[in-house]
Design a protein around this motif. Structure first.
Motif, short mmCIF file in Angstrom:
data_model
loop_
_atom_site.label_atom_id
_atom_site.label_comp_id
_atom_site.label_asym_id
_atom_site.label_seq_id
_atom_site.Cartn_x
_atom_site.Cartn_y
_atom_site.Cartn_z
N GLY A 1 -25.50 14.54 -1.48
CA GLY A 1 -24.48 15.19 -3.15
C GLY A 1 -24.03 14.87 -2.46
N ASN A 2 -23.77 13.76 -1.93
CA ASN A 2 -21.80 13.03 -1.25
C ASN A 2 -20.91 12.17 -1.82
N ILE A 3 -20.11 11.45 -1.99
CA ILE A 3 -19.10 10.97 -2.49
C ILE A 3 -17.98 11.31 -2.42
N VAL A 4 -17.21 9.84 -1.83
CA VAL A 4 -15.66 9.53 -1.07
C VAL A 4 -15.48 9.01 -2.05
N VAL A 5 -13.98 8.61 -2.96
CA VAL A 5 -13.41 7.97 -3.27
C VAL A 5 -12.25 7.85 -3.12
N SER A 6 -11.05 7.03 -2.94
CA SER A 6 -9.90 6.58 -3.02
C SER A 6 -8.88 6.11 -4.49
N ARG A 7 -7.80 5.89 -4.32
CA ARG A 7 -6.58 6.02 -5.16
C ARG A 7 -6.18 4.93 -4.50
N ARG A 8 -5.79 5.06 -3.60
CA ARG A 8 -4.73 4.63 -2.74
C ARG A 8 -5.80 2.72 -2.57
N ALA A 9 -6.64 2.61 -2.89
CA ALA A 9 -7.57 1.56 -2.97
C ALA A 9 -7.50 0.89 -4.19
N ILE A 10 -6.64 1.49 -5.61
CA ILE A 10 -6.49 1.41 -6.53
C ILE A 10 -4.85 0.98 -6.04
N LEU A 11 -4.61 1.42 -5.30
CA LEU A 11 -3.04 1.36 -6.39
C LEU A 11 -2.15 0.21 -4.88
N GLU A 12 -3.08 -0.01 -3.80
CA GLU A 12 -2.89 -1.18 -3.37
C GLU A 12 -3.39 -2.70 -4.01
N GLU A 13 -4.30 -2.66 -4.11
CA GLU A 13 -5.24 -3.80 -5.89
C GLU A 13 -3.85 -3.94 -5.95
N THR A 14 -3.56 -2.94 -6.94
CA THR A 14 -1.95 -3.40 -7.52
C THR A 14 -1.35 -4.11 -7.64
N ARG A 15 -0.39 -2.93 -5.78
CA ARG A 15 0.73 -3.56 -5.64
C ARG A 15 0.07 -5.40 -5.68
N ALA A 16 -0.73 -5.68 -4.07
CA ALA A 16 -0.69 -7.08 -4.97
C ALA A 16 -1.07 -7.55 -5.38
N GLU A 17 -1.33 -6.99 -5.89
CA GLU A 17 -1.31 -8.48 -7.67
C GLU A 17 -0.35 -8.47 -8.66
N GLN A 18 0.82 -7.33 -7.97
CA GLN A 18 2.06 -7.33 -8.52
C GLN A 18 3.29 -8.18 -7.42
N ARG A 19 2.42 -8.19 -6.38
CA ARG A 19 3.44 -9.17 -5.54
C ARG A 19 2.98 -10.86 -5.18
N SER A 20 2.00 -10.73 -6.29
CA SER A 20 1.69 -12.35 -6.36
C SER A 20 2.08 -12.65 -7.44
N GLY A 21 2.31 -11.51 -8.32
CA GLY A 21 3.13 -12.43 -9.62
C GLY A 21 5.06 -12.58 -9.09
N LEU A 22 4.94 -11.45 -8.65
CA LEU A 22 6.48 -11.81 -8.05
C LEU A 22 7.29 -13.72 -6.94
N ILE A 23 6.15 -13.02 -6.29
CA ILE A 23 6.50 -13.67 -4.83
C ILE A 23 6.43 -15.74 -6.11
N GLN A 24 5.55 -15.91 -6.84
CA GLN A 24 5.56 -16.90 -7.76
C GLN A 24 7.30 -17.24 -8.33
N ASN A 25 7.88 -16.56 -8.47
CA ASN A 25 9.23 -16.26 -9.37
C ASN A 25 10.65 -16.20 -8.04
N LEU A 26 10.05 -16.44 -6.70
CA LEU A 26 10.90 -16.45 -5.83
C LEU A 26 10.88 -18.09 -5.32
#
Length: 322
Positions: free
Chosen positions: A172-197
């Motif tokens: 009955g054990n489940i371990v979750v992460s909210r941080r992993a979602i944020l890091e994935e979102t930030r990585a996507e944002q970083r890729s988009g921002l770098i393309q404009n620099l």
């Protein structure tokens, strides 16, 4: 089922098992559908087709932080723990039914690597509890955000996505992460921002952290490193001599590594290089005044102007003293 004119005990047992869904596949330990027949105080009476109804607390029909939306006549799924207790009532559980259904769904999402929606509803030692549609998961404190969070209050009792890191149904054990979602979102944002620099581009940013070797500047969702040697042409021992955390600075993009998503910044590049024209300004044989900036065993460094230093070797300091 046909029975003999004089039914035996075995005939009666067979009829009972048939009425309860079979000897091995009976009601107990199963999730079944039932109908709400009445709502009394904080309990709902549920009819699942047994000889007696069962009572289920209304709180089991509500999500964390919300009220139960339940009416007489509604059809609901419940888990049959026991067909009859000492009071002659069926022992039912809505929480257990939601948990069983949630586990089936979560195992599929975990195998596919998908995100799941949940609600943070409580605090425990080392982290928080999250309701994943009926199954309770553990959210470690280190997995709440990419940075330490002092107040988790605004994040509680609201639906948000999580990533399942580990699950064990037997325990009955489940371990979750909210941080992993944020890091994935930030990585996507970083890729988009770098393309404009582009390299050579001049941009404003905010100093968010200072170290001995430089400063990290937020360029609007992506960080760049301003190395201490690129802050000024003059000698500085620490970046804090020129900038502070929270300062808005104008920098030039010196280099972009799109593979590692690293950006190198410079401030001195926005100024004219003091060494341009230095040969004409400081001809050989000229007598000059300067300030001592550093002394070593082999001599002293003299600053003639910001960014231009000269070395006076120890052998050139005196004709008589060694």
């Amino acid at each position: 089922m046909a029975t003999s004119p004089n039914p035996t005990r075995n005939d009666f047992e067979a009829l009972l098992n048939e009425s309860l869904g079979g000897a091995e596949g009976g009601f107990e330990g199963r999730v079944v559908k039932g109908t709400v027949t009445a709502i009394e105080n904080d309990f709902a009476m549920i009819d699942v087709g047994l000889k007696s109804e069962g009572r289920v607390a209304l709180r089991e029909f509500s999500m964390p932080g919300q009220k139960a939306d339940l009416n007489v006549g509604d059809e609901v799924e419940v888990y049959v723990d026991r067909v009859e207790n000492m009071n002659g009532e069926a022992v039912l559980s809505r929480d257990r039914a939601r948990r069983e259904a949630a586990w089936d769904k979560l195992e599929g999402e975990f195998a596919a690597g998908n995100r799941v929606d949940g609600v943070i509803f409580g605090r425990v030692k080392g982290g928080f509890t999250v309701d994943l549609g009926g199954a309770v998961a553990f959210l470690p404190g280190s997995q709440v955000d990419v940075r330490p969070v002092r107040d988790v209050g605004p994040l509680m009792d609201i639906a948000q996505p999580f990533q399942i890191l580990k699950m064990d149904r037997r325990r009955g054990n489940i371990v979750v992460s909210r941080r992993a979602i944020l890091e994935e979102t930030r990585a996507e944002q970083r890729s988009g921002l770098i393309q404009n620099l582009t390299e050579g581009q001049i941009i404003e940013g905010v100093v968010k952290n200072i170290t001995d070797y430089g400063a990290f500047v937020d360029l609007g969702g992506i960080d760049g490193l301003l190395h201490v040697t690129d802050i000024s042409y003059k000698r500085i021992n620490h970046p804090s001599e020129m900038i502070n955390i929270g300062d808005t600075v104008k920098v030039q993009i010196v280099r972009i590594n799109r593979d590692t998503q690293r950006i190198s910044l410079g401030m001195k590049q926005l100024e004219s290089d003091p060494w341009e024209g230095a040969v004409a300004k400081y001809p050989v044989g000229a007598r000059l005044h300067g300030a001592v900036t550093n002394i070593t065993e082999y001599g002293a460094f003299i600053e003639l102007e910001a960014g231009i230093e000269g070395l006076v070797h120890v052998s050139e300091m005196s004709w008589t003293k060694k």
